[in-house]
Design a protein around this motif. Sequence first.
Motif, PDB file in Angstrom:
ATOM      1  N   THR A  11       0.438  -1.240   0.063  1.00 55.26           N
ATOM      2  CA  THR A  11      -0.417   0.122  -0.134  1.00 55.26           C
ATOM      3  C   THR A  11       0.617   1.122  -0.284  1.00 55.26           C
ATOM      4  N   ILE A  12       1.998   1.143   0.763  1.00 61.46           N
ATOM      5  CA  ILE A  12       2.553   2.491   0.670  1.00 61.46           C
ATOM      6  C   ILE A  12       3.898   2.464  -0.342  1.00 61.46           C
ATOM      7  N   HIS A  15       1.336   4.056  -3.244  1.00 63.12           N
ATOM      8  CA  HIS A  15       1.157   5.832  -2.385  1.00 63.12           C
ATOM      9  C   HIS A  15       2.681   5.848  -2.371  1.00 63.12           C
ATOM     10  N   GLU A  18       2.279  10.128  -3.764  1.00 64.62           N
ATOM     11  CA  GLU A  18       1.469  11.044  -3.361  1.00 64.62           C
ATOM     12  C   GLU A  18       1.940  11.230  -1.820  1.00 64.62           C
ATOM     13  N   ILE A  19       3.017  10.134  -1.249  1.00 66.63           N
ATOM     14  CA  ILE A  19       3.708  10.610  -0.232  1.00 66.63           C
ATOM     15  C   ILE A  19       4.596  11.401  -0.179  1.00 66.63           C
ATOM     16  N   LYS A  46      -4.827  15.930   4.979  1.00 64.53           N
ATOM     17  CA  LYS A  46      -4.614  14.477   4.088  1.00 64.53           C
ATOM     18  C   LYS A  46      -4.960  13.310   5.458  1.00 64.53           C
ATOM     19  N   GLU A  49      -8.903  12.917   4.642  1.00 63.70           N
ATOM     20  CA  GLU A  49      -8.892  12.905   2.758  1.00 63.70           C
ATOM     21  C   GLU A  49      -8.929  10.703   3.466  1.00 63.70           C
ATOM     22  N   LEU A  50      -9.016  10.984   3.842  1.00 58.99           N
ATOM     23  CA  LEU A  50      -8.964   8.958   4.728  1.00 58.99           C
ATOM     24  C   LEU A  50     -10.091   8.735   5.194  1.00 58.99           C
ATOM     25  N   VAL A 114       1.641  10.765   7.575  1.00 64.89           N
ATOM     26  CA  VAL A 114       0.359  10.404   7.247  1.00 64.89           C
ATOM     27  C   VAL A 114       0.472   9.281   6.198  1.00 64.89           C
ATOM     28  N   GLY A 115       2.097   8.556   5.835  1.00 62.10           N
ATOM     29  CA  GLY A 115       2.336   7.371   4.790  1.00 62.10           C
ATOM     30  C   GLY A 115       1.958   6.252   5.238  1.00 62.10           C
ATOM     31  N   ILE A 118      -2.230   5.785   5.461  1.00 63.18           N
ATOM     32  CA  ILE A 118      -2.284   5.789   4.269  1.00 63.18           C
ATOM     33  C   ILE A 118      -2.962   3.734   4.287  1.00 63.18           C
ATOM     34  N   SER A 121      -4.846   2.723   7.927  1.00 62.84           N
ATOM     35  CA  SER A 121      -6.907   3.445   7.876  1.00 62.84           C
ATOM     36  C   SER A 121      -7.742   2.392   6.756  1.00 62.84           C
TER      37      SER A 121
END
Length: 440
Positions: A11-12, A15, A18-19, A46, A49-50, A114-115, A118, A121
């Motif tokens: 997942t990281i 993204h 974005e990160i 951020k 958004e999640l 933040v990463g 993502i 969550s």
Amino acid sequence: MDRTEELIVKTIDDHKNEILEFARDIYTHAELGYKEFKTSEKFQNKMKELGLEIQKDLAITGAKAFINRDRKDSFSLALLGELDALRIPTHKYANPETNGAHCCGHHAQLTGIVGAAIALSIPEIADKLDGQVELFAVPAEEYGEVEFKNTLIEQGKIRYGGGKCELLRIGAFDDIDLSLAHHISEQGNSLGSGSSNGFVSKVIKIKGKAAHAAAAPDQGINALSAVSLGLQALGLNRETFRDEDAVRVHPILTKGGELVNVVPEQAVIETLVRGKTIEAFTDAAVKTDRSFKAGALAIGADYRIETMPGYLPEIPQEFPKELIEAFDELTKGNFELTPKTTHSNGSTDVGDVQHLLPVLTFHTGGMKGGLHQDNFDIVDEDTAYILTAKMFAIGAYRLLKDGAALGKSIKEGYTPKFKNKEEYISFMDSFNKIEEGSYK
């Protein structure tokens, strides 16, 4: 890694762009302590958004986002990311609006949070966490702009200059059982932390008398001369500081007069007085006060010395083998374990949090130059940002899986230095002191 950890990593990685975009934005728009309004807003956006619940306006600019808030009674883990930067206007990415620059890498912490958010969550991953995760953006770790912070204190907006100290005071850590923290490092990837210096903060004001600097200097009392003598006296005291106490006193002159043709009526010094133990920096603080009193006495000036609590010494903390194994796999063995005997002459308000609850700190590389210097730069974004996010996320998973067994074992084996927040506050407030005198 198990399937959940593989999903976290994927997942990281998915993204990554974005990160990195978030990291670069924060890096090039730095803000200073208790002024990080835009930085905090970007973090909050951020989290929104999640779809995460947010708590904001904590110690002015601090904010939290929550995952699994309904599981907080099982265990609550905070992932700490700092918002603020340093006033280094010569850095290539210095913010022209604030003169701030992220030369300590706090933007990498925030990016890692933040990463991690993502990944954590995602319902499939969040369901495996047997506890709450608090994604915590904290203000004002760098202890600077003391007079500005004093105005906030006078206005009743804060009581302490350090962000985590203030957050502890207002109860923002009351619901947290364990914290996971990060810092970027010139030495590369590492796990664990040694000790560090604690300190008190001082603002020293010398008041003289203005006069024409050329026509009538005999009618004036030169406050700058008094400060100069104080600095010399402090320098001569340095041989009394024991090597093992790691004392550091480093004043700056924030005001030395008004006009070149006027005898300086007021001079202002800001300084931190650091030491490895509370006893060490308390002794050095007494000698600092004496030095500037002596300068005022010699010139016949007034003095006002305001002392405020700073940070408490950091407590050595080893990492559990379960997280060592995770970092080993993430870095392919490219990391070191920090010996408990390691000592830093710098300071961090992580030490204050450690006096009430355990904090595990890891470091990632990816930078060059020096911390707190204008040659600081990020040279490996994957290490500085993406590895940080993965370690935050997988660390959270391993601490909270299986009924939060690992997190609970760390908490149960930890002995805080203070029995509660009230005892901590009372201790911190004992350093508040204003001393005034006149030799006119």
